[in-house]
Design an enzyme around this catalytic site. Sequence first.
Site, PDB file in Angstrom:
ATOM      1  N   GLY A  21       7.449   3.099  -8.698  1.00  0.00           N
ATOM      2  CA  GLY A  21       7.043   1.995  -7.832  1.00  0.00           C
ATOM      3  C   GLY A  21       7.617   2.185  -6.439  1.00  0.00           C
ATOM      4  CB  VAL A  86      12.798   5.640 -19.688  1.00  0.00           C
ATOM      5  CG1 VAL A  86      14.298   5.603 -19.955  1.00  0.00           C
ATOM      6  CG2 VAL A  86      12.451   6.820 -18.792  1.00  0.00           C
ATOM      7  CD  GLU A 174      -0.885 -12.810  -1.539  1.00  0.00           C
ATOM      8  OE1 GLU A 174      -1.075 -11.833  -2.274  1.00  0.00           O
ATOM      9  OE2 GLU A 174      -0.249 -12.761  -0.475  1.00  0.00           O
ATOM     10  CG  ASP A 304      10.558  -6.387  -8.190  1.00  0.00           C
ATOM     11  OD1 ASP A 304      10.882  -6.511  -6.995  1.00  0.00           O
ATOM     12  OD2 ASP A 304       9.399  -6.577  -8.612  1.00  0.00           O
ATOM     13  CB  ALA A 317       7.035  -4.213  -0.973  1.00  0.00           C
TER      14      ALA A 317
HETATM   15  C1  LIG Z   1       0.370  -9.374  -7.979  1.00  0.00           C
HETATM   16  C2  LIG Z   1       1.557  -9.025  -7.114  1.00  0.00           C
HETATM   17  C3  LIG Z   1       1.441  -9.118  -5.730  1.00  0.00           C
HETATM   18  C4  LIG Z   1       2.531  -8.791  -4.924  1.00  0.00           C
HETATM   19  N1  LIG Z   1       2.392  -8.886  -3.555  1.00  0.00           N
HETATM   20  C5  LIG Z   1       3.419  -8.532  -2.762  1.00  0.00           C
HETATM   21  C6  LIG Z   1       3.285  -8.552  -1.334  1.00  0.00           C
HETATM   22  O1  LIG Z   1       2.230  -8.903  -0.789  1.00  0.00           O
HETATM   23  N2  LIG Z   1       4.364  -8.178  -0.583  1.00  0.00           N
HETATM   24  C7  LIG Z   1       5.542  -7.797  -1.161  1.00  0.00           C
HETATM   25  O2  LIG Z   1       6.469  -7.450  -0.436  1.00  0.00           O
HETATM   26  N3  LIG Z   1       5.690  -7.762  -2.487  1.00  0.00           N
HETATM   27  C8  LIG Z   1       4.671  -8.115  -3.299  1.00  0.00           C
HETATM   28  N4  LIG Z   1       4.817  -8.075  -4.665  1.00  0.00           N
HETATM   29  C9  LIG Z   1       6.115  -7.633  -5.205  1.00  0.00           C
HETATM   30  C10 LIG Z   1       6.258  -6.110  -5.134  1.00  0.00           C
HETATM   31  O3  LIG Z   1       5.068  -5.494  -5.561  1.00  0.00           O
HETATM   32  C11 LIG Z   1       7.447  -5.697  -5.992  1.00  0.00           C
HETATM   33  O4  LIG Z   1       8.588  -6.324  -5.465  1.00  0.00           O
HETATM   34  C12 LIG Z   1       7.638  -4.191  -6.002  1.00  0.00           C
HETATM   35  O5  LIG Z   1       6.520  -3.559  -6.566  1.00  0.00           O
HETATM   36  C13 LIG Z   1       8.889  -3.813  -6.774  1.00  0.00           C
HETATM   37  O6  LIG Z   1       9.024  -2.427  -6.768  1.00  0.00           O
HETATM   38  P1  LIG Z   1       9.798  -1.668  -7.933  1.00  0.00           P
HETATM   39  O7  LIG Z   1       9.806  -0.237  -7.543  1.00  0.00           O
HETATM   40  O8  LIG Z   1      11.080  -2.328  -8.207  1.00  0.00           O
HETATM   41  O9  LIG Z   1       8.916  -1.892  -9.242  1.00  0.00           O
HETATM   42  P2  LIG Z   1       7.382  -1.581  -9.536  1.00  0.00           P
HETATM   43  O10 LIG Z   1       6.600  -1.429  -8.293  1.00  0.00           O
HETATM   44  O11 LIG Z   1       6.974  -2.623 -10.496  1.00  0.00           O
HETATM   45  O12 LIG Z   1       7.424  -0.154 -10.256  1.00  0.00           O
HETATM   46  C14 LIG Z   1       8.038   0.022 -11.510  1.00  0.00           C
HETATM   47  C15 LIG Z   1       7.527   1.300 -12.140  1.00  0.00           C
HETATM   48  O13 LIG Z   1       8.314   1.566 -13.279  1.00  0.00           O
HETATM   49  C16 LIG Z   1       7.474   2.014 -14.325  1.00  0.00           C
HETATM   50  N5  LIG Z   1       8.174   1.728 -15.587  1.00  0.00           N
HETATM   51  C17 LIG Z   1       8.549   0.520 -16.052  1.00  0.00           C
HETATM   52  N6  LIG Z   1       9.216   0.648 -17.203  1.00  0.00           N
HETATM   53  C18 LIG Z   1       9.251   1.962 -17.489  1.00  0.00           C
HETATM   54  C19 LIG Z   1       9.815   2.728 -18.537  1.00  0.00           C
HETATM   55  N7  LIG Z   1      10.493   2.164 -19.547  1.00  0.00           N
HETATM   56  N8  LIG Z   1       9.648   4.073 -18.506  1.00  0.00           N
HETATM   57  C20 LIG Z   1       8.981   4.673 -17.518  1.00  0.00           C
HETATM   58  N9  LIG Z   1       8.443   3.996 -16.473  1.00  0.00           N
HETATM   59  C21 LIG Z   1       8.590   2.662 -16.454  1.00  0.00           C
HETATM   60  C22 LIG Z   1       6.188   1.252 -14.131  1.00  0.00           C
HETATM   61  O14 LIG Z   1       5.097   1.906 -14.735  1.00  0.00           O
HETATM   62  C23 LIG Z   1       6.085   1.203 -12.611  1.00  0.00           C
HETATM   63  O15 LIG Z   1       5.361   2.309 -12.102  1.00  0.00           O
HETATM   64  C24 LIG Z   1       3.754  -8.380  -5.498  1.00  0.00           C
HETATM   65  C25 LIG Z   1       3.860  -8.283  -6.888  1.00  0.00           C
HETATM   66  C26 LIG Z   1       2.774  -8.595  -7.693  1.00  0.00           C
HETATM   67  C27 LIG Z   1       2.912  -8.472  -9.199  1.00  0.00           C
END
Ligand SMILES: Cc1cc2nc3c(=O)[nH]c(=O)nc-3n(C[C@H](O)[C@H](O)[C@H](O)COP(=O)(O)OP(=O)(O)OC[C@H]3O[C@@H](n4cnc5c(N)ncnc54)[C@H](O)[C@@H]3O)c2cc1C
Length: 457
Positions: A21, A86, A174, A304, A317
Site C-alpha cells: 500500500g 503473511v 464520498e 494505517d 495516505a
Molecule cells: C474507500 C477509501 C477511501 C479513502 N480515501 C482516502 C483519501 O481520499 N485520502 C486519503 O489520504 N486517504 C484515504 N483513504 C485512506 C488511505 O487509503 C489509507 O490510509 C492508506 O491506504 C493506508 O496505507 P497502508 O499502506 O497503511 O495500507 P493499505 O493501503 O491498506 O495497504 C496494505 C497492503 O497490505 C496488504 N496486506 C494486508 N495484509 C497482508 C498480509 N497478511 N500479507 C500480505 N499482504 C497483506 C494488502 O493487500 C494491501 O496491499 C481511503 C481509504 C478507503 C478505504
Amino acid sequence: MWRRRQRPAGPAPQVIVVGAGFAGLAAVQELGRAGADVLLIDRNVYSTFQPLLYQVATGGLNAGDVSYPARAFTRRHHARFRLGEVTGVDPAAREVTLADGSRFGYDYVILATGVSAAYYGVTGAAEHSLGLYTRRDAVELRNHIMARLERLDIAGPGREISFTVVGGGATGVELAGALAELRSTALDAAFPEVDLASVHIRLVEQGPALLLPFEPPLREYARAELAARGVAVRLGETITEVRSDRVVLASGEELPSDVTIWAAGVTVPAAVAGWDLPQGPGGRILAAPDLRVRGQQRIFAAGDLVLPGEQPLPQLAQPALQTGRHAARQAARLAAGQVAEPFRYHDKGIMATIGRRSAVVELPHRIRVRGTLAWLAWLGLHLITLLGHRNRLSALLNLSWRYLTWGHGGGVIVGDDPLPFLTDTPVPMGRAVGAGPAAGPVTAGRGGPAGRQRSLR
Ligand SMILES: Cc1cc2nc3c(=O)[nH]c(=O)nc-3n(C[C@H](O)[C@H](O)[C@H](O)COP(=O)(O)OP(=O)(O)OC[C@H]3O[C@@H](n4cnc5c(N)ncnc54)[C@H](O)[C@@H]3O)c2cc1C
C-alpha cells in the site's frame, strides 16, 4: 528522478516489507535508495489506490484504473516481489512465514498491512453488509448495486430499492455522494425505465455531525450538499442490527436496505492481531517514536497499522507515506550502526469530496476551501497521485466521461451479476412502494465521521 545512494560497506541489509500500500511502497522506494536488499510481500499482485475505490464501486472507473502491478514497482526500485499472505513474524528466528509455509529471513521487517472493517459486534453486520477496503470489495459492491438496479428495471413501476451507507466519515460521505451522482447522472442512460424516485440513498451516522475532523461550517456544508443531492442523512442514530433486507436502529425503527455498505470503522486485519505484537486503540500496533514495534529491535510498523508514541496519526495516505519512508530510513540507519530517529508528522491538510463540483478542503494556516475549487483540487490531487501514467490517463478519461457527458455517455461500467440467475430465482425484485418499513434516510455507525478524513498528498 531519485538517485540510488551508495550501498553501505559490507553486505546489504535484508529488509522485508509486508504490504504494497502507500506505506509499503514508500518504504521500498526509500530502501532502494539506501541500497538495501528488499523483498516486498503482498497477498495481491497489485497495489490498490483506495481513495478512488468508491468510483469503481459506482461504475465510474475500472478496477484496473486504481491498481498498479507490484512487480513493476519493485523492479524500478531494485527490489523483489513475492505474492503471499503473511501469517506470522518470528522475532527470535528473524523469519516471516507465509500461508503456503514459505519462510523468509530478515535483518529488519516493516509491517504495513493496512486495516480492515470493524463491525463492533453489531449483529449481522459482517454477514449482510459490504465493505470498501479492497479492489475486490469495490467490484463486488458495484456488481450488487447494478444487480439490484437491474431487478428494479425488470420489476417495473411501483417498486423501490434502498441503499444504506453506515458511517459519516469521509469514506461514507464520498460513497453516499457517488451513489447520489449515479442516480442523478448515470441512471437515466443505463436504466432508462427506472424511476429515479424509486431509488433511495441513506447515510446513517451515530455521531452528531458528518466529517468530524473538519471544522463545523465544512461539516454542515457536507450535510447540506448531500441532502440537496437527495441523500437522507440521519445523524445521532446507531445501527444495532443488519439483516439482508433492512437495518435496525437502536430506537427499534427498521429501515429497508437492499444494499448496506459498512464504512463505520476500521481495525487491524485478523491475521495481524494474532502476531503477538502490542496493540492499542483500534487494534493498531503500538510503536516507539522511531516506529519500531514496542519491545522489538528489528520490527517496524507503518501506515494505517501503526500507533507511534503518543501521536494518534489519522489513518490516511499522507501519514502512511511518511511513516513508510521513516521506517525505511531508520532500518537503513540501524544497519549502518547509527541511532534511530523519532518520527515527526508533517500535516499537509485534509479533504473530502461530496460529488461533482462539491468538496471540502482544510489546509494548514487556517485555509478553508469548499465547492467547485475544492472539488477541482481534490480531483487534480487524486489523478496526480494515482500510480502509473496509464492509470492516470484512463482514470482521467473515465472520470471526464462521467462528469462531462453527464450521463449521456452510456451511464456506467457494468460487471457481472452476483445474485442468483434471473430466470430461475425468486430474488426480490425490489419492494412494492409503501411496503416494509418507511424508506426514510439513515443512521449512524461507530467511529464514523471521525473515522477517516482525507489528507493532501
Ligand atoms: C474507500 C477509501 C477511501 C479513502 N480515501 C482516502 C483519501 O481520499 N485520502 C486519503 O489520504 N486517504 C484515504 N483513504 C485512506 C488511505 O487509503 C489509507 O490510509 C492508506 O491506504 C493506508 O496505507 P497502508 O499502506 O497503511 O495500507 P493499505 O493501503 O491498506 O495497504 C496494505 C497492503 O497490505 C496488504 N496486506 C494486508 N495484509 C497482508 C498480509 N497478511 N500479507 C500480505 N499482504 C497483506 C494488502 O493487500 C494491501 O496491499 C481511503 C481509504 C478507503 C478505504
